[in-house]
Scaffold this active site. Sequence first.
Site, PDB file in Angstrom:
ATOM      1  N   TYR A 167      -1.480  -0.248  11.163  1.00  0.00           N
ATOM      2  CA  TYR A 167      -1.711  -0.952   9.884  1.00  0.00           C
ATOM      3  C   TYR A 167      -0.538  -0.739   8.930  1.00  0.00           C
ATOM      4  O   TYR A 167       0.067  -1.696   8.431  1.00  0.00           O
ATOM      5  CB  TYR A 167      -3.012  -0.471   9.241  1.00  0.00           C
ATOM      6  CG  TYR A 167      -3.126  -0.820   7.765  1.00  0.00           C
ATOM      7  CD1 TYR A 167      -3.247  -2.149   7.344  1.00  0.00           C
ATOM      8  CD2 TYR A 167      -3.083   0.174   6.775  1.00  0.00           C
ATOM      9  CE1 TYR A 167      -3.333  -2.471   5.983  1.00  0.00           C
ATOM     10  CE2 TYR A 167      -3.169  -0.142   5.422  1.00  0.00           C
ATOM     11  CZ  TYR A 167      -3.296  -1.462   5.030  1.00  0.00           C
ATOM     12  OH  TYR A 167      -3.370  -1.778   3.697  1.00  0.00           O
ATOM     13  N   THR A 194       0.819  -1.210   0.000  1.00  0.00           N
ATOM     14  CA  THR A 194       0.000   0.000   0.000  1.00  0.00           C
ATOM     15  C   THR A 194       0.859   1.269   0.000  1.00  0.00           C
ATOM     16  O   THR A 194       1.986   1.257   0.529  1.00  0.00           O
ATOM     17  CB  THR A 194      -0.909  -0.010   1.257  1.00  0.00           C
ATOM     18  OG1 THR A 194      -1.452   1.297   1.457  1.00  0.00           O
ATOM     19  CG2 THR A 194      -0.137  -0.375   2.521  1.00  0.00           C
ATOM     20  N   ASP A 195       0.312   2.352  -0.522  1.00  0.00           N
ATOM     21  CA  ASP A 195       1.008   3.646  -0.468  1.00  0.00           C
ATOM     22  C   ASP A 195       1.163   4.138   0.972  1.00  0.00           C
ATOM     23  O   ASP A 195       1.992   5.003   1.257  1.00  0.00           O
ATOM     24  CB  ASP A 195       0.288   4.705  -1.323  1.00  0.00           C
ATOM     25  CG  ASP A 195      -1.168   4.959  -0.930  1.00  0.00           C
ATOM     26  OD1 ASP A 195      -1.677   4.301   0.002  1.00  0.00           O
ATOM     27  OD2 ASP A 195      -1.804   5.830  -1.569  1.00  0.00           O
ATOM     28  N   GLU A 196       0.364   3.556   1.895  1.00  0.00           N
ATOM     29  CA  GLU A 196       0.390   4.062   3.276  1.00  0.00           C
ATOM     30  C   GLU A 196       1.733   3.814   3.961  1.00  0.00           C
ATOM     31  O   GLU A 196       2.045   4.443   4.965  1.00  0.00           O
ATOM     32  CB  GLU A 196      -0.777   3.464   4.077  1.00  0.00           C
ATOM     33  CG  GLU A 196      -2.097   3.800   3.411  1.00  0.00           C
ATOM     34  CD  GLU A 196      -3.336   3.537   4.243  1.00  0.00           C
ATOM     35  OE1 GLU A 196      -3.245   3.540   5.472  1.00  0.00           O
ATOM     36  OE2 GLU A 196      -4.402   3.334   3.625  1.00  0.00           O
TER      37      GLU A 196
END
Length: 335
Positions: free
Chosen positions: A149, A124-126
């Site tokens: 997360y 994910t980009d997160e």
Amino acid sequence: MKTYLVTGGFGFIGSNFIRYVLDKQKDIGIINVDKITYAANPGNLAGYSENYKFYRVDIADKTALSKVFQENKINCAVNFAAESHVDRSIADPGIFIKTNVEGTLNLLELSMKYRVEKFLQISTDEVYGSLGASGKFNEETPLSPRSPYSASKAAADMLAMSFFHTYNMPVLISRCSNNYGPYQFPEKLMPLVIINALNDKDIPLYGDGKNVRDWIYVRDHVKGICLVLEKGKFGEVYNIGGNSEAENVDIIIYILDKLNKPRSLIKYVKDRQGHDRRYAMDFSKINAETGFLPKYNIEKGIDSTINWYKKNESWWRKILSGDYKEYYKKMYENR
Ligand code: NAD
Ligand code: TYD
């Protein structure tokens, strides 16, 4: 016939991926390994049985997982299985480490032992953290995860890459921005807004509502994953983005207007702790190396998502009336 091990195949993106592959590629068989958490829905793959097998296995349970590898010759592993909701990770981080980190380690070890030819970690980009008003994440952006997360996903990415460097394992990583589309569990923004609006219920908007996400229609993500599997180079990371930055408040207003619902349904609520302000993806690398480009602009994507949720009311009614009800009530109705 090549066999893909797909973990988390009853979830939102995993099930969209499996349907896409089975519909398009008759020379690929799928083994879906899923623990069936609250976010899973076996109905997402109803009707699929040809070239398809399912194991109810927790990827954090190495003994159970190793049976899947013993019983099948797996050519390629694609790891979607994860706890995926930021709000839940803030409330209870432990399971995120168990599944997202320990589970990924088990998959890497078994994939190495059984000589899997390709391992794709879905990320994910997160993991890159939060942007200010300008700039975009590229693959060289340092990892700076800010929620439990995203920290667990960053740890999994680093483990996966360590297996490439240390053991020369054929590892690929794709990092994608916020997905939306059919079969998304209604704890995430888009389906939550559509369903609450259809039910004339309040829509909780965190903070000032101006946090920005780069939205991608799930079908575009799935196509990007297929391109990474086909053309990606081992040991490389590929950003996948939708070219569709939008503030949360604008997404909600667009959906309300489309459904002819009043904007007064929006309720500003307390902000998420550590709420990342802005995500934006530079996906020029995957574009240059594979030709990837998202096909859905945000209006077309949201329109088609709204239509899907309208047509598939029984799918989400079942979720709202099940175990999820209590959680939903606590998170969204009593704020
Ligand atoms: P989801 O929550 O809809 O589905 C997750 C699936 O994994 C469920 O079917 C669940 O039962 C399964 N699962 C969870 N724990 C498991 C375990 N221990 N063993 C086996 N199966 C388990 O998630 P999603 O939105 O489809 O996301 C899929 C992947 O894509 C995740 O790795 C996520 O980090 C990544 N991702 C998601 C987004 C997004 O916007 N949703 C964006 C970028 C990356
Ligand atoms: P979400 O769908 O949870 O994805 P992520 O946190 O992984 O980006 O949230 C998307 C954005 O919408 C995020 O900025 C938080 C915000 N949000 C709300 O304002 N209200 C909500 O009820 C939810 C679920 C999210």
